[in-house]
Design an enzyme around this catalytic site. Structure first.
Site, PDB file in Angstrom:
ATOM      1  N   ARG A 130      24.814 -30.095  46.550  1.00 18.50           N
ATOM      2  CA  ARG A 130      23.786 -29.520  45.655  1.00 18.50           C
ATOM      3  C   ARG A 130      23.507 -28.040  45.930  1.00 18.50           C
ATOM      4  NH1 ARG A 130      21.458 -34.728  46.321  1.00 18.50           N
ATOM      5  NH2 ARG A 130      21.977 -35.954  44.485  1.00 18.50           N
ATOM      6  N   LYS A 152      28.146 -14.882  38.461  1.00 19.11           N
ATOM      7  CA  LYS A 152      28.815 -15.746  37.484  1.00 19.11           C
ATOM      8  C   LYS A 152      29.968 -16.448  38.186  1.00 19.11           C
ATOM      9  CE  LYS A 152      27.917 -13.542  33.037  1.00 19.11           C
ATOM     10  NZ  LYS A 152      28.511 -12.832  31.878  1.00 19.11           N
ATOM     11  N   GLU A 194      37.767  -1.868  34.212  1.00 14.07           N
ATOM     12  CA  GLU A 194      36.366  -2.276  34.376  1.00 14.07           C
ATOM     13  C   GLU A 194      35.540  -1.134  34.978  1.00 14.07           C
ATOM     14  OE1 GLU A 194      35.021  -5.123  33.280  1.00 14.07           O
ATOM     15  OE2 GLU A 194      36.657  -6.577  33.139  1.00 14.07           O
ATOM     16  N   LYS A 235      26.287  -2.295  37.903  1.00 14.56           N
ATOM     17  CA  LYS A 235      26.230  -3.750  37.673  1.00 14.56           C
ATOM     18  C   LYS A 235      24.999  -4.353  38.340  1.00 14.56           C
ATOM     19  CE  LYS A 235      28.474  -8.019  37.117  1.00 14.56           C
ATOM     20  NZ  LYS A 235      29.686  -8.773  36.937  1.00 14.56           N
ATOM     21  N   GLU A 245      21.801 -13.138  31.469  1.00 15.87           N
ATOM     22  CA  GLU A 245      22.379 -12.625  30.223  1.00 15.87           C
ATOM     23  C   GLU A 245      21.578 -13.054  28.988  1.00 15.87           C
ATOM     24  OE1 GLU A 245      26.718 -12.292  30.221  1.00 15.87           O
ATOM     25  OE2 GLU A 245      26.689 -12.559  28.060  1.00 15.87           O
ATOM     26  N   ARG A 249      22.530  -7.749  29.922  1.00 17.00           N
ATOM     27  CA  ARG A 249      23.780  -8.059  30.644  1.00 17.00           C
ATOM     28  C   ARG A 249      24.961  -8.193  29.688  1.00 17.00           C
ATOM     29  NH1 ARG A 249      24.758 -11.956  35.927  1.00 17.00           N
ATOM     30  NH2 ARG A 249      27.003 -11.593  36.039  1.00 17.00           N
ATOM     31  N   ASN A 253      29.953  -6.931  28.529  1.00 13.27           N
ATOM     32  CA  ASN A 253      31.076  -7.532  27.789  1.00 13.27           C
ATOM     33  C   ASN A 253      31.759  -6.535  26.870  1.00 13.27           C
ATOM     34  OD1 ASN A 253      30.567 -10.024  28.985  1.00 13.27           O
ATOM     35  ND2 ASN A 253      29.044 -10.568  27.428  1.00 13.27           N
ATOM     36  N   HIS A 256      35.300  -7.039  25.644  1.00 16.60           N
ATOM     37  CA  HIS A 256      35.716  -8.396  26.000  1.00 16.60           C
ATOM     38  C   HIS A 256      35.899  -9.316  24.796  1.00 16.60           C
ATOM     39  CE1 HIS A 256      34.846  -6.983  29.987  1.00 16.60           C
ATOM     40  NE2 HIS A 256      35.163  -8.132  30.535  1.00 16.60           N
ATOM     41  N   HIS A 260      39.335 -10.841  25.102  1.00 19.35           N
ATOM     42  CA  HIS A 260      39.582 -12.272  25.358  1.00 19.35           C
ATOM     43  C   HIS A 260      40.505 -12.867  24.307  1.00 19.35           C
ATOM     44  CE1 HIS A 260      35.979 -13.346  28.181  1.00 19.35           C
ATOM     45  NE2 HIS A 260      36.988 -12.802  28.824  1.00 19.35           N
ATOM     46  N   HIS A 274      43.721  -9.398  32.470  1.00 23.84           N
ATOM     47  CA  HIS A 274      42.369  -9.327  31.898  1.00 23.84           C
ATOM     48  C   HIS A 274      41.930  -7.878  31.662  1.00 23.84           C
ATOM     49  CE1 HIS A 274      38.148 -10.187  31.199  1.00 23.84           C
ATOM     50  NE2 HIS A 274      37.842  -9.343  32.167  1.00 23.84           N
TER      51      HIS A 274
HETATM   52  N1  GLY Z   1      31.613  -9.718  33.856  1.00 25.03           N
HETATM   53  C1  GLY Z   1      30.425  -9.633  33.105  1.00 25.03           C
HETATM   54  C2  GLY Z   1      29.229 -10.110  33.831  1.00 25.03           C
HETATM   55  O1  GLY Z   1      29.288 -10.371  35.016  1.00 25.03           O
HETATM   56  O2  GLY Z   1      28.193 -10.267  33.235  1.00 25.03           O
END
Ligand code: GLY
Length: 380
Positions: A130, A152, A194, A235, A245, A249, A253, A256, A260, A274
């Site tokens: 957990r 993430k 990035e 970041k 997000e 946030r 993207n 992206h 993607h 990527h």
């Molecule tokens: N890679 C985008 C984020 O971490 O929100």
């Protein structure tokens, strides 16, 4: 913007999340300090390293030696390199290895690797018993400036990338810029997309600085630490204001939504990394913004020129075999974008530009306008 540091002192960037705040330590040769940093943070802790077989060949020994020097017990599990490990099977392999290694709730998982390892190890840690804490030791540029920061974590579903996951913040990130020396130039450049993204989306001065300094970043000069630290600061700021997000946030993207779809159409394979998809996606986002009259066409040209100068692909036609294999199909790209997580109730969300250094979230983009835009780009 501050001038690059000349000394080799590590740079520390704090991610301000209250009682879950953590440091990102950035510098050449900081990996040997990992054990001492963990010992200071969690005296008496036991650890298990999750890595992949390629990273293990280069960096496992140094990581284990650092932990041993701080009297920290450890074990390791090395998965296959590549996106295939971010799967239900990979999750099972790593979970069972951590249980077999008797990792308890108060112990630490160490993710030693690029984005795949960080996402897989972090997600496994988030559900093991957990929730077990974890440390990120990112070994790719992309992981150092993006995926290791912000919590993430996840694995892929056969139906899409990153569809199974959790927000689980690390307790420490140790980014040794010397480990990037073993990346292939192509992998390094993909991560650089990035870095450039932070300039394009929110920091015009940083973008201008990158235009002058990108070659030193590639070479491993002091500009590299400055670029990584500036990216991590950007970041960390966004994540501390909008961890889940719900708003800002989403700006991260940028590039992206298109990117993607391009990764999907090329089978998430070595044909398009990527970061390469993000590079082309960023240029498309800038050109689409120009078409909508949001930025001057010259600004879109400037974004494309910088990414091309850095050796990145910037046009759909730069993807090997794109035309010959019938991949240049606007409807197919539209269908893939419609499956993306960035879709809300059928409307496409794009990150667009009001200027270089000023991105905005556009929630209500008309799919027909995007389709026309793509048709035109594909017939150029
Ligand atoms: N890679 C985008 C984020 O971490 O929100």
């Amino acid at each position: 913007m501050t001038a690059p540091l000349n000394s080799s002192d590590p740079i520390t960037v704090n991610v301000g999340l209250g009682d879950r705040a953590y440091d990102i330590v950035i510098g050449r040769n900081v990996l040997p300090s990992l054990g001492a940093r963990i010992k200071a943070l969690r005296p008496g802790v036991r650890t298990a390293i999750v890595t992949d077989k390629t990273v293990a060949r280069h960096w496992l020994k140094a990581t284990e030696e650092s932990l041993a020097a701080a009297d920290i017990p450890t074990s390791h599990i090395a998965v296959e390199e590549g996106e295939g490990s971010k799967s239900y099977a990979g999750l099972e392999t790593v979970s069972e290895a951590l249980i077999a290694a008797k990792i308890e709730r108060s112990d630490l998982v160490i993710a030693l690797g690029g984005g795949v390892v960080g996402d897989l190890a972090g997600f496994t840690a988030s559900i093991l018993r957990r929730g077990v804490d974890f440390v990120q030791v990112p070994t790719s540029l992309l992981a150092q400036v993006d995926s290791s920061v912000g919590g993430k974590t996840g694995i892929n579903s056969p139906q899409g990338k990153n569809l199974i996951g959790a927000f689980h913040q690390p307790v420490l990130v140790v980014a040794d810029t010397a480990v990037l020396d073993t990346l292939s130039p192509r992998q390094f450049r993909a991560g650089y997309a990035e870095v450039a993204k932070y300039g394009v989306l929110g920091d015009a001065a940083f973008f201008t600085w990158l235009e002058t300094n990108h070659a030193d970043i590639m070479r491993g000069g002091s500009a590299r630490e400055h670029a990584i630290a500036t990216s991590c600061r950007a970041k960390a700021g966004v994540v501390s204001r909008d961890e889940r997000e719900n708003g800002e946030r989403a700006l991260l993207n940028l590039g992206h939504t298109f990117g993607h779809a391009l990764e999907a159409v090329t089978g998430f394979s070595d044909r398009l990394y990527h970061g390469e998809g993000v590079s082309i996606g960023m240029v498309l986002a800038a050109e689409f913004s120009a078409q909508l009259g949001m930025i001057a066409p010259d600004d879109a040209v400037r974004v494309a020129r910088h990414l091309a100068d850095a050796g990145l692909p910037t046009r759909l036609q730069d993807i090997a075999g794109f035309r010959q294999e019938g991949l240049a199909d606007a409807d197919r790209l539209m269908a893939l974008m419609a499956q993306d997580k960035k879709v809300k109730r059928g409307k496409l969300t794009f990150i667009l530009l009001q200027a270089i250094g000023q991105a905005v979230i556009a929630n209500d983009v008309d799919p027909a306008t995007v389709r026309d835009f793509l048709h035109r780009k594909l017939s150029n």
